[in-house]
Design a protein around this motif. Sequence first.
Motif, PDB file in Angstrom:
ATOM      1  N   THR A   1       0.779  -1.239   0.000  1.00  0.00           N
ATOM      2  CA  THR A   1       0.000   0.000   0.000  1.00  0.00           C
ATOM      3  C   THR A   1       0.812   1.292   0.000  1.00  0.00           C
ATOM      4  OG1 THR A   1      -0.119   0.015   2.429  1.00  0.00           O
ATOM      5  CG2 THR A   1      -1.862  -1.155   1.249  1.00  0.00           C
TER       6      THR A   1
ATOM      7  N   ARG B   1      -7.258   0.924  -8.633  1.00  0.00           N
ATOM      8  CA  ARG B   1      -6.296   0.417  -7.655  1.00  0.00           C
ATOM      9  C   ARG B   1      -6.843  -0.797  -6.894  1.00  0.00           C
ATOM     10  NH1 ARG B   1      -4.284   4.694  -4.911  1.00  0.00           N
ATOM     11  NH2 ARG B   1      -3.674   3.543  -3.055  1.00  0.00           N
ATOM     12  N   SER B   2      -8.159  -0.962  -6.898  1.00  0.00           N
ATOM     13  CA  SER B   2      -8.754  -2.076  -6.169  1.00  0.00           C
ATOM     14  C   SER B   2      -8.426  -3.425  -6.803  1.00  0.00           C
ATOM     15  CB  SER B   2     -10.277  -1.918  -6.096  1.00  0.00           C
ATOM     16  OG  SER B   2     -10.847  -1.988  -7.390  1.00  0.00           O
TER      17      SER B   2
ATOM     18  N   ASP C   1      -6.336  -5.327  -4.462  1.00  0.00           N
ATOM     19  CA  ASP C   1      -7.132  -5.870  -3.352  1.00  0.00           C
ATOM     20  C   ASP C   1      -7.810  -7.162  -3.783  1.00  0.00           C
ATOM     21  OD1 ASP C   1      -6.810  -3.020  -3.078  1.00  0.00           O
ATOM     22  OD2 ASP C   1      -8.193  -3.086  -1.395  1.00  0.00           O
TER      23      ASP C   1
ATOM     24  N   THR D   1      -8.412  -3.610   2.130  1.00  0.00           N
ATOM     25  CA  THR D   1      -9.495  -2.688   1.797  1.00  0.00           C
ATOM     26  C   THR D   1      -9.773  -1.720   2.944  1.00  0.00           C
ATOM     27  OG1 THR D   1     -10.521  -4.369   0.381  1.00  0.00           O
ATOM     28  CG2 THR D   1     -11.915  -2.543   1.102  1.00  0.00           C
TER      29      THR D   1
ATOM     30  N   GLN E   1      -7.092   0.928   3.060  1.00  0.00           N
ATOM     31  CA  GLN E   1      -7.273   1.902   1.984  1.00  0.00           C
ATOM     32  C   GLN E   1      -8.434   2.853   2.286  1.00  0.00           C
ATOM     33  OE1 GLN E   1      -5.317   2.128  -1.271  1.00  0.00           O
ATOM     34  NE2 GLN E   1      -4.143   1.461   0.495  1.00  0.00           N
TER      35      GLN E   1
ATOM     36  N   ASN F   1      -8.504   6.442   0.357  1.00  0.00           N
ATOM     37  CA  ASN F   1      -8.328   6.044  -1.039  1.00  0.00           C
ATOM     38  C   ASN F   1      -9.606   5.451  -1.618  1.00  0.00           C
ATOM     39  OD1 ASN F   1      -5.554   6.769  -1.432  1.00  0.00           O
ATOM     40  ND2 ASN F   1      -5.005   5.056  -0.103  1.00  0.00           N
ATOM     41  N   TYR F   2     -10.535   5.028  -0.755  1.00  0.00           N
ATOM     42  CA  TYR F   2     -11.831   4.507  -1.184  1.00  0.00           C
ATOM     43  C   TYR F   2     -12.937   5.265  -0.479  1.00  0.00           C
ATOM     44  CZ  TYR F   2      -9.328   0.235  -2.708  1.00  0.00           C
ATOM     45  OH  TYR F   2      -8.488  -0.660  -3.299  1.00  0.00           O
TER      46      TYR F   2
END
Length: 450
Positions: free
Chosen positions: A151, A176-177, A180, A196, A199, A204-205
């Motif tokens: 990350t 970017r997922s 994950d 997740t 993030q 980031n999410y």
Amino acid sequence: MKTKFSFYTWFLFIALSALGVFLFITPIGTEDGIKVPIAILANFLAGKVEPFIHWFALIVFIVAAVGSVVMQFIPQKGQRTIVDSLFRVNWFWTIMRVLAVIFASMFLFQVGPESLTSEVTTGVLIDPATGLVTFMFVLFLFAGLLLPLLTDFGLLEFFGSMMVKIMRPLFKIPGRSAIDCLASWVGDGTIGVLLTSKQYEEKNYTGREAATIATTFSVVSITFCLVVVETIGISDYFIEFYASVIICGLILAFIMPRIYPLKQKADTLIDGSQVPANREDVQEGYNVFSFGLHNALSKADSNRNLGKMIKNGFINVLEMWFAVTPIIMAFATIALVLAEFTSFFRILGMPFEPILALLQIPEAGEAAQTMIVGFADMLLPSILGAGIESEMTRFFIATVSVTQLIYMSEVGGLILGTKLPLKIWDLFIIFLIRTIISIPIIAAIAHLLF
């Protein structure tokens, strides 16, 4: 003007990101099946600490519970500290931590009703040799310290630009997922949830994106899938079984973000702020590759202090130990007791019998009993279905149980222990919808194969 980066920054991006890919995503064949290196390390350490890990777990539960109760009566002053992040939770989560102490103590000292001292309920979680929660302590140690390799040094930024044109239109999640998702499918669903969650906390999410990724792509590992097919007795059909899981999983990944409850989740960051409209746009003067590389190197350059990374890693470990493991212990114990010692899940599964009969699934009555019990633990449907004579029905049960994805003894309990915007009711609804959608798809595949 394009930024020039030092050799050290390039080294951080290439070497540490490559190490992260190796540890979390690279499958390796072992005597126990295919595993990723992080799981091999965790299994090795788990064997070394087996004589005392259950007592260590109980001590952590006690400290978490006592600390949370005490914090209820101490008002917060000033900036939130590490102690606050570990122990300052509301009364509901405090009660869950207290229940974790009670459940673990009853099993370890063998005091109380059989439902709470049994190997098939609390023992599944706290047994020193095979317990899920005791293993989580070891896995969280490695994950907390080593997840920054995935990350913090540009890997997600590098792939984000290139994968956005696939992940965004198909699954309504950032490019970017993709990392994950790959970490879950190749490694393990718990690793995907932890990645997740991290993030999401780092903005980031959005809440909707994080909830979608955690409940859609946190699939069990290939190794555990092997356990499923061996338990229910369809080892000869593993390739067909896993291909069916992938096909159904991708269909569900397309549908679930577009319907309730994931569609209704707030599309804002953890602090309530809005996402920049150009978050994933490629800047002028770059193509998707060069822009991804620029973002990756910028990220690596901002994390040159490895000492700070290690310190933050240990804080992450403590947060997972004190905040997540007691929640898994409490919720999973309750779910397993309901599954093993009551008719709760079997009654909930009864409405599926006419549906399975309509789809011409042999022994529909027996198969229907397994449709909801997977919410407690994913292996339970395979255990209950092992005695069914029809290979087609056993194939159907095993495949549905994996595509259901949300089960409280691991992924579900872990999600509830994080800051992801998902409640237990959300998880049950998602589990139920995934089951309903999976049934006709897998029934059709089963009829083609058998």
